[in-house]
Motif scaffolding. Structure first.
Motif, PDB file in Angstrom:
ATOM      1  N   ALA A  17       8.881   6.949 -10.286  1.00  0.00           N
ATOM      2  CA  ALA A  17       9.627   6.081  -9.376  1.00  0.00           C
ATOM      3  C   ALA A  17      11.120   6.222  -9.642  1.00  0.00           C
ATOM      4  N   THR A  23       5.087   3.799 -12.465  1.00  0.00           N
ATOM      5  CA  THR A  23       4.751   2.418 -12.122  1.00  0.00           C
ATOM      6  C   THR A  23       3.327   2.102 -12.590  1.00  0.00           C
ATOM      7  N   ASN A 235      10.555  10.881   0.569  1.00  0.00           N
ATOM      8  CA  ASN A 235      11.967  11.064   0.214  1.00  0.00           C
ATOM      9  C   ASN A 235      12.323  12.528   0.021  1.00  0.00           C
ATOM     10  N   ALA A 249       4.182   8.531   1.392  1.00  0.00           N
ATOM     11  CA  ALA A 249       5.303   7.597   1.247  1.00  0.00           C
ATOM     12  C   ALA A 249       6.266   8.106   0.182  1.00  0.00           C
ATOM     13  N   SER A 250       7.387   7.445   0.063  1.00  0.00           N
ATOM     14  CA  SER A 250       8.402   7.860  -0.906  1.00  0.00           C
ATOM     15  C   SER A 250       7.984   7.499  -2.324  1.00  0.00           C
ATOM     16  N   ALA A 252       9.595   5.635  -4.186  1.00  0.00           N
ATOM     17  CA  ALA A 252       9.897   4.211  -4.363  1.00  0.00           C
ATOM     18  C   ALA A 252       8.753   3.327  -3.859  1.00  0.00           C
ATOM     19  N   ASP A 253       7.832   3.935  -3.119  1.00  0.00           N
ATOM     20  CA  ASP A 253       6.714   3.185  -2.551  1.00  0.00           C
ATOM     21  C   ASP A 253       5.383   3.767  -3.008  1.00  0.00           C
ATOM     22  N   ASP A 254       5.358   4.335  -4.243  1.00  0.00           N
ATOM     23  CA  ASP A 254       4.132   4.844  -4.863  1.00  0.00           C
ATOM     24  C   ASP A 254       3.420   5.887  -4.003  1.00  0.00           C
ATOM     25  N   GLY A 255       4.193   6.766  -3.382  1.00  0.00           N
ATOM     26  CA  GLY A 255       3.597   7.780  -2.516  1.00  0.00           C
ATOM     27  C   GLY A 255       2.618   8.687  -3.228  1.00  0.00           C
ATOM     28  N   ARG A 258      -0.642   6.886  -3.969  1.00  0.00           N
ATOM     29  CA  ARG A 258      -1.451   6.724  -2.756  1.00  0.00           C
ATOM     30  C   ARG A 258      -2.315   7.963  -2.515  1.00  0.00           C
TER      31      ARG A 258
END
Length: 272
Positions: A17, A23, A235, A249-250, A252-255, A258
């Motif tokens: 992250a 994270t 990102n 996802a980026s 910053a959003d746990d891409g 996922r």
């Protein structure tokens, strides 16, 4: 589509992250992947020395493909398992070529035991995590042995602009790339993240069709192309987005988490 047996993931901007940390969700996803029999392998431009502290919350990750594919580190053994340095004959040739074609160029270099730097390179910033093991005014005789990666900096050029100037000046099939830092990194002939992950897959008996790659920048492009599935981060740099077949996802959003979670779900036995 064959089952996924290995996920090769970039670290900075991808598995990590913002702030360079794992994270809780990512750590949980990594543990679930291990339980499902899926290897998750960090494939990073970082050296093993700077990658290990970032991965401390996830002790189950055994293999690290480091230094843009030039080095394989085995965490279980606590040692380097494979090293593909710049050829000793190529190092002085590429340095001479870059100095002739790019005035004011400066250098750093990585070896398995640490780093060395020209003072001018450090004056431009240098990698923040790397120790100042050796500092010289000018890289040259005696040449360092077993150079894993050469850092190339310039006071006026950076990123894509610097890479565009450097690539035509390379010799002997050496590979130049960028991880988003202001400098460019040069590895041995044909050595990139795809090379490093393919080498590991050969050890493990895994076909490229069974590999999912995650990345966000220029030094991930070869790996995203090589893997059976290439997934760019939300990102990601345009270069990574252009070659990846999918986007998550980026960071910053746990891409990355996922994607790994979905792979674990797909690997679960029906009705399990």
């Amino acid at each position: 589509m064959p089952p996924v047996r290995l996920v090769a993931s970039d670290l900075d901007g991808t598995l990590l992250a913002p702030g360079g940390r794992l994270t809780e969700r990512t750590v949980a996803a990594l543990a679930a992947a291990a339980a499902a029999g899926i290897h998750v392998v960090p494939a990073t431009g970082r050296s093993w020395r700077t990658a290990l502290p970032r991965l401390a919350p996830a002790p189950g990750l055994r293999w690290l493909v480091c230094s843009n594919g030039a080095l394989l580190y085995d965490r279980d053994a606590g040692s380097v398992a494979a090293h593909h340095p710049i050829a000793a004959t190529s190092l002085p040739r590429v340095v001479a070529s870059l100095r002739a074609g790019l005035p004011d160029v400066s250098f750093g270099w990585e070896v398995p035991a640490g780093w060395g730097w020209e003072a001018a390179f450090l004056a431009q910033g240098g990698p923040p995590d790397a120790d100042r093991d050796v500092v010289v005014e000018r890289l040259g005789t005696p040449w360092p042995e077993g150079v894993t990666k050469l850092f190339v900096g310039h006071p006026d050029l950076e990123l894509h602009g610097l890479l565009a100037v450097i690539e035509p000046l390379l010799v002997d099939g050496l590979v130049a790339s960028s991880s988003g830092a202001l400098f460019v990194e040069v590895t041995g002939a044909g050595v990139d993240k795809a090379f490093g992950v393919a080498h590991l897959c050969g050890r493990l008996g895994i076909d490229r069709s069974e590999v999912v790659a995650l990345g966000d920048h220029l030094n991930d492009v070869a790996l995203l192309r090589w893997a059976g599935r290439g997934v760019a981060m939300g990102n990601a740099d345009a270069s990574a987005l252009a070659v990846a077949g999918e986007r998550t996802a980026s960071n910053a959003d746990d891409g990355a988490a996922r994607v790994i979670e979905q792979l674990v779900t797909e690997a679960a036995p029906a009705g399990g």
